[in-house]
Structures are given as structure tokens and as C-alpha cells.
Design a protein around this motif. Sequence first.
Motif, PDB file in Angstrom:
ATOM      1  N   GLN A 161     -79.797  74.379 -59.137  1.00  0.00           N
ATOM      2  CA  GLN A 161     -80.954  74.286 -60.023  1.00  0.00           C
ATOM      3  C   GLN A 161     -80.838  75.268 -61.186  1.00  0.00           C
ATOM      4  OE1 GLN A 161     -84.838  74.759 -58.215  1.00  0.00           O
ATOM      5  NE2 GLN A 161     -85.810  75.130 -60.188  1.00  0.00           N
ATOM      6  N   SER A 162     -80.417  76.490 -60.892  1.00  0.00           N
ATOM      7  CA  SER A 162     -80.262  77.488 -61.957  1.00  0.00           C
ATOM      8  C   SER A 162     -79.186  77.070 -62.948  1.00  0.00           C
ATOM      9  CB  SER A 162     -79.916  78.856 -61.349  1.00  0.00           C
ATOM     10  OG  SER A 162     -80.990  79.349 -60.580  1.00  0.00           O
ATOM     11  N   ARG A 163     -78.067  76.570 -62.425  1.00  0.00           N
ATOM     12  CA  ARG A 163     -76.995  76.108 -63.316  1.00  0.00           C
ATOM     13  C   ARG A 163     -77.461  74.918 -64.156  1.00  0.00           C
ATOM     14  NH1 ARG A 163     -73.866  77.214 -58.646  1.00  0.00           N
ATOM     15  NH2 ARG A 163     -73.771  74.999 -58.089  1.00  0.00           N
ATOM     16  N   GLY A 164     -78.213  74.021 -63.528  1.00  0.00           N
ATOM     17  CA  GLY A 164     -78.719  72.864 -64.269  1.00  0.00           C
ATOM     18  C   GLY A 164     -79.666  73.273 -65.381  1.00  0.00           C
ATOM     19  N   PHE A 165     -80.497  74.288 -65.118  1.00  0.00           N
ATOM     20  CA  PHE A 165     -81.419  74.769 -66.140  1.00  0.00           C
ATOM     21  C   PHE A 165     -80.664  75.366 -67.322  1.00  0.00           C
ATOM     22  CE2 PHE A 165     -83.734  78.582 -67.710  1.00  0.00           C
ATOM     23  CZ  PHE A 165     -84.707  77.920 -68.436  1.00  0.00           C
ATOM     24  N   VAL A 166     -79.663  76.201 -67.030  1.00  0.00           N
ATOM     25  CA  VAL A 166     -78.876  76.819 -68.100  1.00  0.00           C
ATOM     26  C   VAL A 166     -78.174  75.742 -68.932  1.00  0.00           C
ATOM     27  CG1 VAL A 166     -76.888  78.290 -68.605  1.00  0.00           C
ATOM     28  CG2 VAL A 166     -78.572  79.000 -66.902  1.00  0.00           C
ATOM     29  N   VAL A 167     -77.602  74.745 -68.267  1.00  0.00           N
ATOM     30  CA  VAL A 167     -76.938  73.644 -68.979  1.00  0.00           C
ATOM     31  C   VAL A 167     -77.932  72.910 -69.867  1.00  0.00           C
ATOM     32  CG1 VAL A 167     -75.835  71.397 -68.694  1.00  0.00           C
ATOM     33  CG2 VAL A 167     -75.077  73.340 -67.311  1.00  0.00           C
ATOM     34  N   SER A 168     -79.123  72.655 -69.350  1.00  0.00           N
ATOM     35  CA  SER A 168     -80.119  71.919 -70.140  1.00  0.00           C
ATOM     36  C   SER A 168     -80.493  72.677 -71.412  1.00  0.00           C
ATOM     37  CB  SER A 168     -81.362  71.624 -69.297  1.00  0.00           C
ATOM     38  OG  SER A 168     -82.116  72.803 -69.033  1.00  0.00           O
ATOM     39  N   ILE A 169     -80.622  74.002 -71.319  1.00  0.00           N
ATOM     40  CA  ILE A 169     -80.968  74.795 -72.502  1.00  0.00           C
ATOM     41  C   ILE A 169     -79.803  74.826 -73.491  1.00  0.00           C
ATOM     42  CG2 ILE A 169     -81.526  77.105 -73.322  1.00  0.00           C
ATOM     43  CD1 ILE A 169     -83.857  75.677 -72.002  1.00  0.00           C
ATOM     44  N   LEU A 170     -78.586  74.996 -72.990  1.00  0.00           N
ATOM     45  CA  LEU A 170     -77.423  75.034 -73.877  1.00  0.00           C
ATOM     46  C   LEU A 170     -77.224  73.691 -74.581  1.00  0.00           C
ATOM     47  CD1 LEU A 170     -74.865  77.035 -71.714  1.00  0.00           C
ATOM     48  CD2 LEU A 170     -76.172  77.845 -73.682  1.00  0.00           C
ATOM     49  N   GLU A 179     -93.419  74.790 -72.040  1.00  0.00           N
ATOM     50  CA  GLU A 179     -92.548  75.802 -71.447  1.00  0.00           C
ATOM     51  C   GLU A 179     -91.090  75.579 -71.828  1.00  0.00           C
ATOM     52  OE1 GLU A 179     -94.340  78.078 -67.778  1.00  0.00           O
ATOM     53  OE2 GLU A 179     -93.408  76.187 -67.174  1.00  0.00           O
ATOM     54  N   PHE A 180     -90.645  74.323 -71.831  1.00  0.00           N
ATOM     55  CA  PHE A 180     -89.266  74.072 -72.239  1.00  0.00           C
ATOM     56  C   PHE A 180     -89.065  74.481 -73.693  1.00  0.00           C
ATOM     57  CE2 PHE A 180     -85.579  71.645 -73.647  1.00  0.00           C
ATOM     58  CZ  PHE A 180     -84.699  71.877 -72.606  1.00  0.00           C
ATOM     59  N   SER A 181     -90.068  74.215 -74.523  1.00  0.00           N
ATOM     60  CA  SER A 181     -90.000  74.637 -75.922  1.00  0.00           C
ATOM     61  C   SER A 181     -89.888  76.155 -76.022  1.00  0.00           C
ATOM     62  CB  SER A 181     -91.244  74.148 -76.672  1.00  0.00           C
ATOM     63  OG  SER A 181     -91.240  74.584 -78.014  1.00  0.00           O
ATOM     64  N   PHE A 182     -90.617  76.880 -75.157  1.00  0.00           N
ATOM     65  CA  PHE A 182     -90.526  78.340 -75.142  1.00  0.00           C
ATOM     66  C   PHE A 182     -89.115  78.787 -74.774  1.00  0.00           C
ATOM     67  CE2 PHE A 182     -95.279  78.859 -73.800  1.00  0.00           C
ATOM     68  CZ  PHE A 182     -95.671  78.464 -75.068  1.00  0.00           C
ATOM     69  N   PHE A 183     -88.572  78.212 -73.698  1.00  0.00           N
ATOM     70  CA  PHE A 183     -87.228  78.600 -73.250  1.00  0.00           C
ATOM     71  C   PHE A 183     -86.184  78.306 -74.330  1.00  0.00           C
ATOM     72  CE2 PHE A 183     -88.929  77.668 -68.788  1.00  0.00           C
ATOM     73  CZ  PHE A 183     -89.140  79.015 -68.505  1.00  0.00           C
ATOM     74  N   LEU A 184     -86.312  77.160 -74.962  1.00  0.00           N
ATOM     75  CA  LEU A 184     -85.360  76.770 -76.001  1.00  0.00           C
ATOM     76  C   LEU A 184     -85.484  77.657 -77.235  1.00  0.00           C
ATOM     77  CD1 LEU A 184     -83.169  74.857 -76.994  1.00  0.00           C
ATOM     78  CD2 LEU A 184     -84.965  73.201 -77.595  1.00  0.00           C
ATOM     79  N   ALA A 185     -86.688  78.201 -77.448  1.00  0.00           N
ATOM     80  CA  ALA A 185     -86.897  79.078 -78.607  1.00  0.00           C
ATOM     81  C   ALA A 185     -86.014  80.312 -78.547  1.00  0.00           C
ATOM     82  CB  ALA A 185     -88.366  79.499 -78.683  1.00  0.00           C
ATOM     83  N   MET A 186     -85.741  80.804 -77.348  1.00  0.00           N
ATOM     84  CA  MET A 186     -85.022  82.075 -77.235  1.00  0.00           C
ATOM     85  C   MET A 186     -83.624  82.020 -77.847  1.00  0.00           C
ATOM     86  SD  MET A 186     -86.248  83.377 -73.475  1.00  0.00           S
ATOM     87  CE  MET A 186     -87.921  83.064 -72.927  1.00  0.00           C
ATOM     88  N   PRO A 187     -82.740  81.106 -77.418  1.00  0.00           N
ATOM     89  CA  PRO A 187     -81.422  81.073 -78.072  1.00  0.00           C
ATOM     90  C   PRO A 187     -81.497  80.586 -79.510  1.00  0.00           C
ATOM     91  CG  PRO A 187     -81.635  79.229 -76.552  1.00  0.00           C
ATOM     92  CD  PRO A 187     -82.816  80.127 -76.306  1.00  0.00           C
ATOM     93  N   THR A 188     -82.414  79.671 -79.805  1.00  0.00           N
ATOM     94  CA  THR A 188     -82.496  79.116 -81.158  1.00  0.00           C
ATOM     95  C   THR A 188     -82.901  80.184 -82.165  1.00  0.00           C
ATOM     96  OG1 THR A 188     -83.095  76.933 -80.273  1.00  0.00           O
ATOM     97  CG2 THR A 188     -83.574  77.358 -82.602  1.00  0.00           C
ATOM     98  N   MET A 189     -83.974  80.901 -81.865  1.00  0.00           N
ATOM     99  CA  MET A 189     -84.469  81.899 -82.808  1.00  0.00           C
ATOM    100  C   MET A 189     -83.594  83.150 -82.827  1.00  0.00           C
ATOM    101  SD  MET A 189     -88.472  81.269 -81.932  1.00  0.00           S
ATOM    102  CE  MET A 189     -89.054  82.730 -82.764  1.00  0.00           C
ATOM    103  N   ALA A 190     -83.043  83.514 -81.674  1.00  0.00           N
ATOM    104  CA  ALA A 190     -82.113  84.643 -81.658  1.00  0.00           C
ATOM    105  C   ALA A 190     -80.864  84.317 -82.474  1.00  0.00           C
ATOM    106  CB  ALA A 190     -81.732  84.998 -80.220  1.00  0.00           C
ATOM    107  N   GLY A 191     -80.391  83.085 -82.365  1.00  0.00           N
ATOM    108  CA  GLY A 191     -79.239  82.660 -83.155  1.00  0.00           C
ATOM    109  C   GLY A 191     -79.533  82.661 -84.639  1.00  0.00           C
ATOM    110  N   ALA A 192     -80.730  82.165 -85.011  1.00  0.00           N
ATOM    111  CA  ALA A 192     -81.124  82.164 -86.423  1.00  0.00           C
ATOM    112  C   ALA A 192     -81.216  83.593 -86.945  1.00  0.00           C
ATOM    113  CB  ALA A 192     -82.462  81.454 -86.591  1.00  0.00           C
ATOM    114  N   PHE A 193     -81.757  84.483 -86.125  1.00  0.00           N
ATOM    115  CA  PHE A 193     -81.858  85.896 -86.508  1.00  0.00           C
ATOM    116  C   PHE A 193     -80.472  86.493 -86.749  1.00  0.00           C
ATOM    117  CE2 PHE A 193     -81.575  90.329 -85.237  1.00  0.00           C
ATOM    118  CZ  PHE A 193     -82.612  90.921 -85.946  1.00  0.00           C
ATOM    119  N   ALA A 194     -79.566  86.300 -85.786  1.00  0.00           N
ATOM    120  CA  ALA A 194     -78.231  86.890 -85.882  1.00  0.00           C
ATOM    121  C   ALA A 194     -77.474  86.354 -87.099  1.00  0.00           C
ATOM    122  CB  ALA A 194     -77.437  86.613 -84.608  1.00  0.00           C
TER     123      ALA A 194
END
Length: 265
Positions: free
Chosen positions: A75-84, A183-198
Amino acid sequence: MDYLIAVFLGFVEGLTEYIPVSSTGHLLLLSHFLGFDSQGKAFEVLIQLGAVLALLSLYFNRLWNVLITLPSSPQSRGFVVSILVAFFPALVLGVVLHDFIKTVLFESPYLICVSLIVGGIILWAVDKYAPTPTHDDAMRLSWKTSLIIGLFQCLAMVPGMSRSGSTLIGAMLCKVEKKAAAEFSFFLAMPTMAGAFAYDVYKTHDQMSFNDAGLVAVGFITAFVTALFVVRAVLNFVSRHGYGVFALWRIAVGGIGLILLSLGH
């Protein structure tokens, strides 16, 4: 005065980042009408990291559990894959279109207003007529569903469309329940916005002055504190009321913006 404006814009960022009204659209319009200008619109992008860190702090326990169970939990691996998978389309297009977005789209207040209105109409329609949900857990979405949501997120590269609004529309059309979609939108925000910042730091760091860094820091802290209070309130609100009120908010802001622009502001 610039520091007072930075506090105000930080508050607006924290308030609007996780509701589907386009925080970037609000920041760019307010910056335009207040006469606040940052080099390459860097301020408007960089303070978003404050809202990201607020989200990370609120979901730290759940995300830490995913991290430590990654080797043993499907389940954890599936979640990480879904976000990536959901993040990948925005990663590619964001790099390819970065200069066009920042120098053309970010400089068009009329486009932002129209996007707010059009996105509001679409959000209202989807909120009202979306198919019956069959997915109620943001951490158990298939990679195909996640990819569709990620493709919808790319609509937010047009300022005013809203990152969260675009992902919510995609999620609800994929039969994801409204709270789970948020909630999925929140989780997806983390890599998306961090990437935009970087990437924005990489592209604009040599153009920023010490004063710019001070303004960003003030806006960043204000956005962080504000977002801490907003995220949980959003989840509670949408569980009971849906997204219709945010659609009306978008249409009202876009309409007022067009009126002010037509008057020469």
C-alpha cells in the motif's frame, strides 16, 4: 510598505493555496493592482513553499509511516507510485514551458481573470454533476487514476486555473470522493510546489537582491502560519458543502478583476 504588502500577500497565499480558487491568480492580480513587482515574479512562486511546509507538518505522521513501511507495505509503495505518476506530467511541462509561463502567461491580468471565471464555471458543473464516487481513500488510487489527475493538474500552468481546482476536477471526474480528492490534491501539492520552488530559485537566484530575500522570508512565514489553520478547515468544509462556494468565489474575483482592468487599473 513593500513588507506590509509581503505580509498581506503571504496571508492570501496561505488562505488560497489549498482551496480551488487559484492562489497564483490571486497573488498576481493583487501584485498588479498594488503595484508590487518582484524579479521574474519570483516572490509569488517562492512564498508557496511556506504553504507546502505547513501541509507537510500537518501530514507528517502519515507520510513518515509511509516512508518507514515502504520496503514492506504494498500500500505504501502504491501510494508513492501514484504521487510520482501524478507529478510527472507537471514536472516535464513545467521545465519545458517555464520561461513562457513566467514571461507571457504571468504577465496577463486579463488571462488570469478569464481563467478564474472559466475554471469557476467548470468547477461548479463538476461539483454538481460529477459521477457517483467509487474511491474514498486518497492513499489507494490506481496509477491510471493518478495519471489522469496529474494531467489535469497541468491546466494550472495557466495562471488563474488553480492547481488544486484542476486536480479536484480531474479527481471528481475519476469518481474520487470529494474529501479524498482534496487530500490527494494536498499530497500532490508537496512535490509539485517544492519542485516549482527549487526550479524557480535555480532560474532567478542571480537576479534576486537581499531585499527580495527579506520580502520572500516575510511572505513565506505568513503563508506557513495561515495555511496551518486553513487546511483542516477546508477538509471539514468540503465534506459537508462541496466546492460550489469556491466556484462562485472564482467567478466573482475574475469578474471584479475584469471590471477594474477595463477601468484602467
